[in-house]
Design a protein around this motif. Structure first.
Motif, PDB file in Angstrom:
ATOM      1  N   TYR A 350      11.391 121.989  12.612  1.00 54.05           N
ATOM      2  CA  TYR A 350      10.740 122.236  13.909  1.00 54.05           C
ATOM      3  C   TYR A 350      11.423 121.288  14.720  1.00 54.05           C
ATOM      4  CZ  TYR A 350       6.907 123.223  16.756  1.00 54.05           C
ATOM      5  OH  TYR A 350       5.977 123.566  18.013  1.00 54.05           O
ATOM      6  N   TRP A 351      11.791 119.908  14.432  1.00 59.06           N
ATOM      7  CA  TRP A 351      12.398 119.130  15.151  1.00 59.06           C
ATOM      8  C   TRP A 351      14.006 119.618  15.453  1.00 59.06           C
ATOM      9  CZ3 TRP A 351      12.061 114.281  17.634  1.00 59.06           C
ATOM     10  CH2 TRP A 351      13.356 113.935  17.908  1.00 59.06           C
ATOM     11  N   GLU A 352      14.387 120.386  14.563  1.00 60.65           N
ATOM     12  CA  GLU A 352      15.879 120.621  14.987  1.00 60.65           C
ATOM     13  C   GLU A 352      15.950 121.854  15.636  1.00 60.65           C
ATOM     14  OE1 GLU A 352      18.324 123.170  11.904  1.00 60.65           O
ATOM     15  OE2 GLU A 352      18.806 121.039  11.409  1.00 60.65           O
ATOM     16  N   ASP A 353      15.026 122.868  15.597  1.00 59.23           N
ATOM     17  CA  ASP A 353      14.804 123.906  16.386  1.00 59.23           C
ATOM     18  C   ASP A 353      14.830 123.611  17.833  1.00 59.23           C
ATOM     19  OD1 ASP A 353      15.263 125.786  14.405  1.00 59.23           O
ATOM     20  OD2 ASP A 353      13.259 126.273  14.175  1.00 59.23           O
ATOM     21  N   ALA A 354      13.668 122.431  17.954  1.00 63.65           N
ATOM     22  CA  ALA A 354      13.207 121.723  19.405  1.00 63.65           C
ATOM     23  C   ALA A 354      14.549 121.302  20.171  1.00 63.65           C
ATOM     24  CB  ALA A 354      12.036 120.888  19.206  1.00 63.65           C
ATOM     25  N   VAL A 355      15.210 120.524  19.266  1.00 62.60           N
ATOM     26  CA  VAL A 355      16.493 120.091  19.873  1.00 62.60           C
ATOM     27  C   VAL A 355      17.315 120.986  20.373  1.00 62.60           C
ATOM     28  CG1 VAL A 355      18.444 118.360  19.503  1.00 62.60           C
ATOM     29  CG2 VAL A 355      16.251 117.947  18.393  1.00 62.60           C
ATOM     30  N   HIS A 356      17.617 121.935  19.406  1.00 65.49           N
ATOM     31  CA  HIS A 356      18.745 123.083  19.994  1.00 65.49           C
ATOM     32  C   HIS A 356      18.094 124.010  20.795  1.00 65.49           C
ATOM     33  CE1 HIS A 356      22.117 121.752  17.104  1.00 65.49           C
ATOM     34  NE2 HIS A 356      21.181 121.191  16.554  1.00 65.49           N
ATOM     35  N   LEU A 367      24.473 119.389  21.321  1.00 60.31           N
ATOM     36  CA  LEU A 367      23.677 118.955  20.856  1.00 60.31           C
ATOM     37  C   LEU A 367      23.818 118.828  19.113  1.00 60.31           C
ATOM     38  CD1 LEU A 367      21.139 121.594  22.468  1.00 60.31           C
ATOM     39  CD2 LEU A 367      21.041 119.216  22.685  1.00 60.31           C
ATOM     40  N   ARG A 368      23.303 117.725  18.453  1.00 58.72           N
ATOM     41  CA  ARG A 368      23.520 117.495  17.072  1.00 58.72           C
ATOM     42  C   ARG A 368      22.308 116.756  16.491  1.00 58.72           C
ATOM     43  NH1 ARG A 368      27.351 114.932  20.512  1.00 58.72           N
ATOM     44  NH2 ARG A 368      27.135 112.608  20.548  1.00 58.72           N
ATOM     45  N   THR A 369      22.059 117.534  15.372  1.00 61.13           N
ATOM     46  CA  THR A 369      20.771 116.901  14.503  1.00 61.13           C
ATOM     47  C   THR A 369      21.301 116.539  13.074  1.00 61.13           C
ATOM     48  OG1 THR A 369      20.473 119.133  14.397  1.00 61.13           O
ATOM     49  CG2 THR A 369      19.251 117.983  16.103  1.00 61.13           C
ATOM     50  N   ILE A 370      20.497 115.809  12.544  1.00 58.81           N
ATOM     51  CA  ILE A 370      20.290 115.451  11.164  1.00 58.81           C
ATOM     52  C   ILE A 370      19.124 114.645  10.800  1.00 58.81           C
ATOM     53  CG2 ILE A 370      21.768 113.537  11.237  1.00 58.81           C
ATOM     54  CD1 ILE A 370      23.222 114.437   8.546  1.00 58.81           C
ATOM     55  N   GLU A 425       5.480 117.776  23.003  1.00 53.49           N
ATOM     56  CA  GLU A 425       5.496 116.981  24.116  1.00 53.49           C
ATOM     57  C   GLU A 425       6.905 116.372  24.398  1.00 53.49           C
ATOM     58  OE1 GLU A 425       3.044 112.820  25.877  1.00 53.49           O
ATOM     59  OE2 GLU A 425       2.540 113.981  23.852  1.00 53.49           O
ATOM     60  N   LEU A 426       7.235 115.763  23.622  1.00 49.20           N
ATOM     61  CA  LEU A 426       8.589 114.931  23.756  1.00 49.20           C
ATOM     62  C   LEU A 426       9.639 115.974  24.665  1.00 49.20           C
ATOM     63  CD1 LEU A 426      10.440 112.641  23.439  1.00 49.20           C
ATOM     64  CD2 LEU A 426      11.001 113.483  21.064  1.00 49.20           C
ATOM     65  N   PHE A 427       9.820 117.100  23.987  1.00 44.25           N
ATOM     66  CA  PHE A 427      10.948 117.880  24.497  1.00 44.25           C
ATOM     67  C   PHE A 427      10.390 118.618  25.551  1.00 44.25           C
ATOM     68  CE2 PHE A 427      12.550 117.170  20.464  1.00 44.25           C
ATOM     69  CZ  PHE A 427      13.630 116.787  20.565  1.00 44.25           C
ATOM     70  N   GLY A 428       9.233 119.196  25.855  1.00 43.28           N
ATOM     71  CA  GLY A 428       8.363 119.581  27.105  1.00 43.28           C
ATOM     72  C   GLY A 428       9.071 118.878  28.215  1.00 43.28           C
TER      73      GLY A 428
END
Length: 438
Positions: A350-356, A367-370, A425-428
């Motif tokens: 869910y975090w990864e999808d929100a970032v990308h 954008l990069r995630t791990i 909330e964070l990514f909104g």
């Protein structure tokens, strides 16, 4: 605790801060609980950075608060030079359990910077103890961050951190960094391109000769320089080269340790075992300063074969401080009792999808995630490097979210207890910030 604004802020010379800008418009935090800080005006601030990467279990965890309070009353200080206290030994055994006994021993410090300098000294002394005192060269990596001690600065590779402090340690070289926007932009997890960059270590071995090289130190994932994720196979290749040439491999896990990648350590995530590993930050959930160096048994044993006496002339007044040990033991309990790593794994997708989902927003060039980390790279304002991300930090705080910036990169690393509503909330709010940057 005083929750009002200080009468004066002139005396505190703040670290890694634009002091003049901050004091003209200060961001003052006065309390924290769970996923949120509260500022001096009573506003809630969602913690998108786990403090400074150091609060994986969230703020004000009752078990940790209680353990610290009880230890202060029981044993406020005990020296660990030529004596000790039970908690230091109990914690060492628990930490070895937490590493699944991939290491044999732990040496306590008070911070990540001290852990790095300690690991470097252990590496040098180890080679001397086994009759290879010519191995004095240390190899770091460009864009690496290893704290602010002279050893850590020397092997580190962030220019602004180094340029004011003279030549630093001699006999240090650097591998190239692995960041490649052209080939690896918008990657999820380990990027595809760049494993061959590990072979640059062979070039340094050919240049200096393996008999002069003591250790290679790298962050498995570079955090403070903007979340640089290693290419597929890169860390395994470094391990192979170090083993081939008798060079110690040090992982700096001050940021990645204690769950940041949803595993106990990055070494577990990448299935690569270093010889020494530095930790701090999440070790005590940020409650009390503490660091530690984990050592393979063979390194420790080389010192124990010396004539009777002090085996390693190194340590700190507060090494294994009883209150810090109590905090660390309670932190390990909290990880286990609340199944925090399991929860973090459940939030990862869910975090990864929100970032990308931020792709395509103004100024976003990568954008990069791990694990539960994200790097959001912004196009710099011409002639003003870092200005756009710093503007984002100030706007974000005003909108109720805490982010971290380095250059023109936003780094996110929330407490591992976050839920989907916190991600929303964070990514909104961050989306709104990014849409309104200059």
């Amino acid at each position: 605790m005083n929750e009002s604004r200080p009468e004066s802020m002139s005396a505190f010379w703040m670290p890694f801060t634009n002091n003049r800008d901050f004091k003209a418009d200060p961001r003052l935090l006065v309390s924290a609980e769970g996923m949120y800080y509260k500022d001096v005006d009573g506003n809630q601030i969602l913690d998108g950075t786990a403090g400074l990467w150091c609060v994986p279990c969230g703020h004000a965890q009752p078990k940790i608060v209680s353990a610290v309070s009880e230890m202060v009353k029981q044993l406020d200080f005990a020296p660990t030079f030529q004596m000790g206290h039970p908690a230091a030994f109990d914690l060492a055994e628990r930490l070895m359990d937490y590493t699944n006994h991939k290491f044999g021993h732990v040496f306590y410090t008070n911070s990540g910077s001290e852990a790095v300098d300690t690991a470097l000294k252990i590496a040098l002394a180890y080679h001397k103890a086994r009759g290879e005192g010519g191995r004095t060269r240390l190899i770091g990596r460009e864009r690496g961050y290893h704290g602010v001690g002279f050893g850590g600065l020397s092997v580190g590779g962030i220019g602004p951190n180094r340029k004011h402090f003279g030549p630093l340690l001699t006999g240090v070289d650097h591998l190239p960094h692995t960041h490649n926007l052209l080939k690896n932009a918008f990657s999820r997890g380990e990027p595809d391109f760049g494993v061959e960059l590990a072979d640059e270590l062979e070039r340094l071995v050919a240049l200096h000769d393996a008999s002069t090289i003591a250790a290679v130190i790298i962050e498995p994932v570079s955090g403070s320089t903007g979340v640089l994720v290693p290419p597929k196979g890169y860390l395994k290749r470094l391990r192979e080269i170090c083993t081939k040439h008798g060079i110690l491999l040090i992982f700096d896990e001050v940021i990645t340790g204690f769950g940041r990648l949803t595993t106990p350590f990055a070494a577990d995530y990448f299935d690569v075992e270093p010889d020494l590993m530095t930790t701090a930050k999440g070790l005590t959930n940020g409650v009390i300063p503490m660091g530690a160096v984990f050592s393979k048994k063979f390194i420790h044993d080389a010192f124990m074969e010396a004539p009777a006496g002090i085996e390693l002339f190194h340590g700190y007044t507060y090494s294994g401080h009883p209150v810090a040990c109590a905090a660390a033991l309670a932190t390990l309990d909290t990880f286990q009792d609340q199944q925090i790593l399991e929860h973090a794994k459940g939030m990862q997708a869910y975090w990864e999808d929100a970032v990308h989902a931020l792709k395509g927003l103004p100024h976003v060039i990568d954008l990069r995630t791990i694990g539960l980390i994200a790097g959001i790279e912004l196009e710099p304002i011409p002639g003003k490097p870092g200005a756009r991300a710093y503007q984002a930090l100030k706007k974000a705080f005003a909108d109720g979210i805490l982010i971290r910036t380095t250059g023109d990169i936003i780094a996110l690393s929330p407490p591992l207890i976050l839920e989907k509503q916190h991600i929303d909330e964070l990514f909104g709010k961050l989306t709104n910030v990014l849409k309104n940057l200059d």
